[in-house]
Design an enzyme around this catalytic site. Structure first.
Site, PDB file in Angstrom:
ATOM      1  N   GLU A  45       0.820  -1.206   0.000  1.00 38.40           N
ATOM      2  CA  GLU A  45       0.000   0.000   0.000  1.00 38.40           C
ATOM      3  C   GLU A  45       0.859   1.264   0.000  1.00 38.40           C
ATOM      4  O   GLU A  45       1.767   1.411   0.823  1.00 38.40           O
ATOM      5  CB  GLU A  45      -0.908  -0.022   1.238  1.00 38.40           C
ATOM      6  CG  GLU A  45      -1.833   1.167   1.348  1.00 38.40           C
ATOM      7  CD  GLU A  45      -2.733   1.096   2.573  1.00 38.40           C
ATOM      8  OE1 GLU A  45      -3.697   1.877   2.637  1.00 38.40           O
ATOM      9  OE2 GLU A  45      -2.465   0.255   3.477  1.00 38.40           O
ATOM     10  N   LYS A 114      -9.286   2.282  -2.757  1.00 41.10           N
ATOM     11  CA  LYS A 114      -9.645   1.825  -1.418  1.00 41.10           C
ATOM     12  C   LYS A 114     -11.067   2.258  -1.093  1.00 41.10           C
ATOM     13  O   LYS A 114     -11.412   3.442  -1.179  1.00 41.10           O
ATOM     14  CB  LYS A 114      -8.645   2.385  -0.407  1.00 41.10           C
ATOM     15  CG  LYS A 114      -8.703   1.757   0.977  1.00 41.10           C
ATOM     16  CD  LYS A 114      -7.524   2.228   1.818  1.00 41.10           C
ATOM     17  CE  LYS A 114      -7.438   1.543   3.152  1.00 41.10           C
ATOM     18  NZ  LYS A 114      -6.214   1.931   3.901  1.00 41.10           N
ATOM     19  N   CYS A 150      -5.818  -2.894   1.937  1.00 40.02           N
ATOM     20  CA  CYS A 150      -5.709  -2.945   3.398  1.00 40.02           C
ATOM     21  C   CYS A 150      -7.049  -3.063   4.125  1.00 40.02           C
ATOM     22  O   CYS A 150      -7.594  -4.149   4.269  1.00 40.02           O
ATOM     23  CB  CYS A 150      -4.906  -1.745   3.893  1.00 40.02           C
ATOM     24  SG  CYS A 150      -4.166  -2.019   5.533  1.00 40.02           S
ATOM     25  N   SER A 176      -0.156  -2.275   7.090  1.00 39.87           N
ATOM     26  CA  SER A 176      -0.793  -2.626   8.356  1.00 39.87           C
ATOM     27  C   SER A 176       0.211  -2.481   9.491  1.00 39.87           C
ATOM     28  O   SER A 176       1.147  -3.277   9.595  1.00 39.87           O
ATOM     29  CB  SER A 176      -1.325  -4.061   8.306  1.00 39.87           C
ATOM     30  OG  SER A 176      -1.951  -4.412   9.517  1.00 39.87           O
ATOM     31  N   LEU A 293      23.204   7.118  30.222  1.00 42.99           N
ATOM     32  CA  LEU A 293      23.228   5.760  30.763  1.00 42.99           C
ATOM     33  C   LEU A 293      23.400   5.883  32.273  1.00 42.99           C
ATOM     34  O   LEU A 293      24.487   6.178  32.768  1.00 42.99           O
ATOM     35  CB  LEU A 293      24.372   4.963  30.137  1.00 42.99           C
ATOM     36  CG  LEU A 293      24.345   3.457  30.354  1.00 42.99           C
ATOM     37  CD1 LEU A 293      23.122   2.827  29.695  1.00 42.99           C
ATOM     38  CD2 LEU A 293      25.608   2.809  29.800  1.00 42.99           C
ATOM     39  N   SER A 299      17.397   3.014  30.806  1.00 37.54           N
ATOM     40  CA  SER A 299      18.478   3.474  29.924  1.00 37.54           C
ATOM     41  C   SER A 299      19.296   2.293  29.416  1.00 37.54           C
ATOM     42  O   SER A 299      19.784   2.315  28.280  1.00 37.54           O
ATOM     43  CB  SER A 299      19.368   4.477  30.650  1.00 37.54           C
ATOM     44  OG  SER A 299      20.018   3.913  31.765  1.00 37.54           O
TER      45      SER A 299
END
Length: 554
Positions: A45, A114, A150, A176, A293, A299
């Site tokens: 799509e 569609k 879809c 999707s 971190l 983290s």
């Protein structure tokens, strides 16, 4: 038996707005399918533009350029090479449609627009597209192909209309989006359409990331009895050529082959985070990411995803200790960086905190600053990370999870500061489960180490922001198993106060969590994008007003 065309499924990863790049992507798949003697290639799509294009698709110049790209692609079919079914936005009689186009013999020979435009969750297609009618089958080489786009597969009407008009096969092109364990729902719907119509169905799905939305591929074919005949890989591009037979009755049957299982569960969630981050960084041309971190689990998992997505050389970690940072956290952060093979810099924020304390002393004289100084610490860390980003070009990766974002346990312009979040739609209990899963598995197609990547101590120690002495998350919040269950009830399920209490949660706790959830809406509006994992992520799916006095809890 009558000989039947060989049909290739092209499961591709387009880049939004890169019309030349997407054209080259489809051309490469077309050439591969031709080399494997396919007669027809089915792409996905809006593959010519990327999906979802949102309001970009309303630009007239964009529409014109898409049409030119489609005509260029059609010319590739003029030498007897395979025909192509391709998705593109398409103007017909002044109206813009989400269209599947059949390209053959050098021309654009047919289209299917569609019919059922979704307008829920992440979808806003009624905003930008006009609906088509229930399409007639497309004629190709004497065959009638029932082509849908879809959402047309999610209700019986379009498929039944095509079958009644003589289609001998259903072909659905899709963008999707991934949701946790959604693949079974897709397959069940495809089987329902096949059994209702007595027709086999090809389901071609996009793969890759587009902003917050990720696509998992896992394209497949089911025969008229609902039996699955083939499935493509999850989370990677692939061109697969399917073999078909036409029975004496005239019915089509896909010749079955080994069918891999879809990638679901924790592995699916992890691959979604890897895919979303990888494509966001690469498609937006960042040289890498930088993150704080801390020695905590959020983290650490974010860093692991980043290394798996981009490679250790593109991930830069920074430890920013304060006066309240424990030696344990410093050791855990260093151990995590060592396991991942990433660079770890250290930039203490103690001098800056002392400076702010002095600057504010007179203004705040006689007051207990408490949360104010905690937030200053978080914002100073955000300033440091943004400075590194400005200087070296790395995007700041935020590390907050859905549990924290739900209840506002995050600092605006502090730990919320950054360009993208891989944990935005992941609850804290799932963070723990994913961390254990990653330590025991080497995800296919990723770039990180094959062994454990998160020190065990990070997983087992009590979570803490370390913004004051002895701080723990459960000082401010209910235990995460309780909090996450209540949040799922409120966010994903939209359950009532009484329904949540019936699950065993005390009224006072439910009331408190609901108040926190609604009060934090203004923060979430200012949060960076992040990978959609659940049925209702914050942002595209769940759209609540910031100013809102309604409470169900009593």
């Amino acid at each position: 038996m009558t000989e039947c065309p060989r049909i290739a499924i092209a499961q591709l990863n387009p880049t939004m707005g890169d019309l030349a790049g997407n054209l080259a992507l489809v051309r490469k798949a077309h050439a591969e399918a031709a080399a494997r003697h396919a007669d027809l290639v089915v792409a996905t799509e809006l593959v010519m533009t990327g999906y979802p294009p949102e309001d970009l698709v309303l630009k007239r110049a964009f529409q014109d350029d898409v049409a030119e790209a489609v005509r260029d692609l059609a010319s590739d079919t003029g030498d007897g090479s395979p025909a192509i079914i391709v998705g593109a936005p398409w103007r017909i009689a002044g109206r813009l449609h989400n269209t599947a186009l059949l390209l053959a013999n050098g021309n654009i020979v047919a289209e299917a627009n569609k019919f059922d435009l979704p307008n829920y969750g992440v979808f806003d297609e009624k905003r930008v597209f006009a609906p088509g009618s229930t399409s007639a089958p497309i004629e190709w080489r004497g065959h009638k192909l029932g082509v849908m786009v879809c959402e047309d597969m999610w209700t019986p009407i379009p498929a039944k209309a095509l079958a009644s008009a003589g289609a001998r096969q259903l072909i659905v092109i899709n963008g999707s989006p991934y949701e946790h364990d959604k693949s079974g729902e897709r397959l069940a719907l495809a089987r329902a359409r096949a059994r209702e119509t007595g027709l086999p169905l090809i389901y071609a799905n996009q793969v890759g990331g587009q902003d917050e939305v990720v696509f998992d591929g896992a394209s497949f074919v089911v025969n008229a009895d609902g039996a699955i005949a083939t499935r493509l890989s999850s989370w990677r591009e692939e061109v697969a050529v399917t073999e078909w037979e036409i029975e004496a009755s005239g019915g089509w049957t896909c010749i079955a082959e080994d069918v891999p299982d879809p990638v679901d569960g924790l592995e699916g969630v992890y691959q979604a985070m890897v895919t979303g981050l990888r494509d966001y960084v690469r498609k937006n041309r960042f040289p890498g990411v930088v993150l704080g971190l801390s020695g905590g689990i959020d983290s650490a998992l974010s860093a692991a995803v980043a290394v798996d997505a981009l490679g250790a050389e593109q991930v830069r970690c920074v430890m920013m200790p304060s006066a309240y940072t424990s030696h344990e956290s410093l050791d855990d952060a260093a151990a995590c960086a060592s396991l991942l093979g990433t660079r770890l810099d250290e930039a203490p924020i103690v001098p800056a905190v002392e400076t702010y304390d002095g600057m504010l002393a007179e203004l705040f004289e006689g007051r207990e600053l408490g949360v104010t100084m905690e937030n200053i610490q978080a914002r100073l860390r955000g300033v440091l990370l943004m400075a590194i980003s400005n200087e070296f070009g790395h995007m700041v990766l935020t590390t907050g999870n859905k549990s924290e974002m739900s209840v506002g346990y995050a600092t605006l312009y502090g730990d919320m500061c950054g360009g993208y979040s891989v944990l935005k739609d992941v609850y804290k209990t799932t963070v723990f489960a994913l961390s254990r899963w990653r330590n025991g598995h080497a995800p296919e197609g990723t770039l990180g180490p094959s062994g454990p990547v998160i020190p065990e101590n990070i997983i087992v120690k009590p979570p803490t922001a370390e913004l004051r002495p002895g701080q723990r998350d459960d000082d401010s919040l209910p235990p995460y198993d309780v909090l996450d269950d209540i949040l799922r009830c409120l966010v994903e399920e939209e359950m009532t106060f009484d329904e949540i209490m019936a699950r065993g949660h005390p009224a006072g706790v439910v009331t408190r969590v609901e108040n926190l959830l609604y009060a934090a809406e203004y923060k979430r509006r200012q949060a960076p994008p992040g990978v959609k994992i659940t049925r209702k992520n914050f942002g595209r799916d769940r759209r609540y007003p910031v100013t809102n006095r309604y409470r169900d809890a009593r």
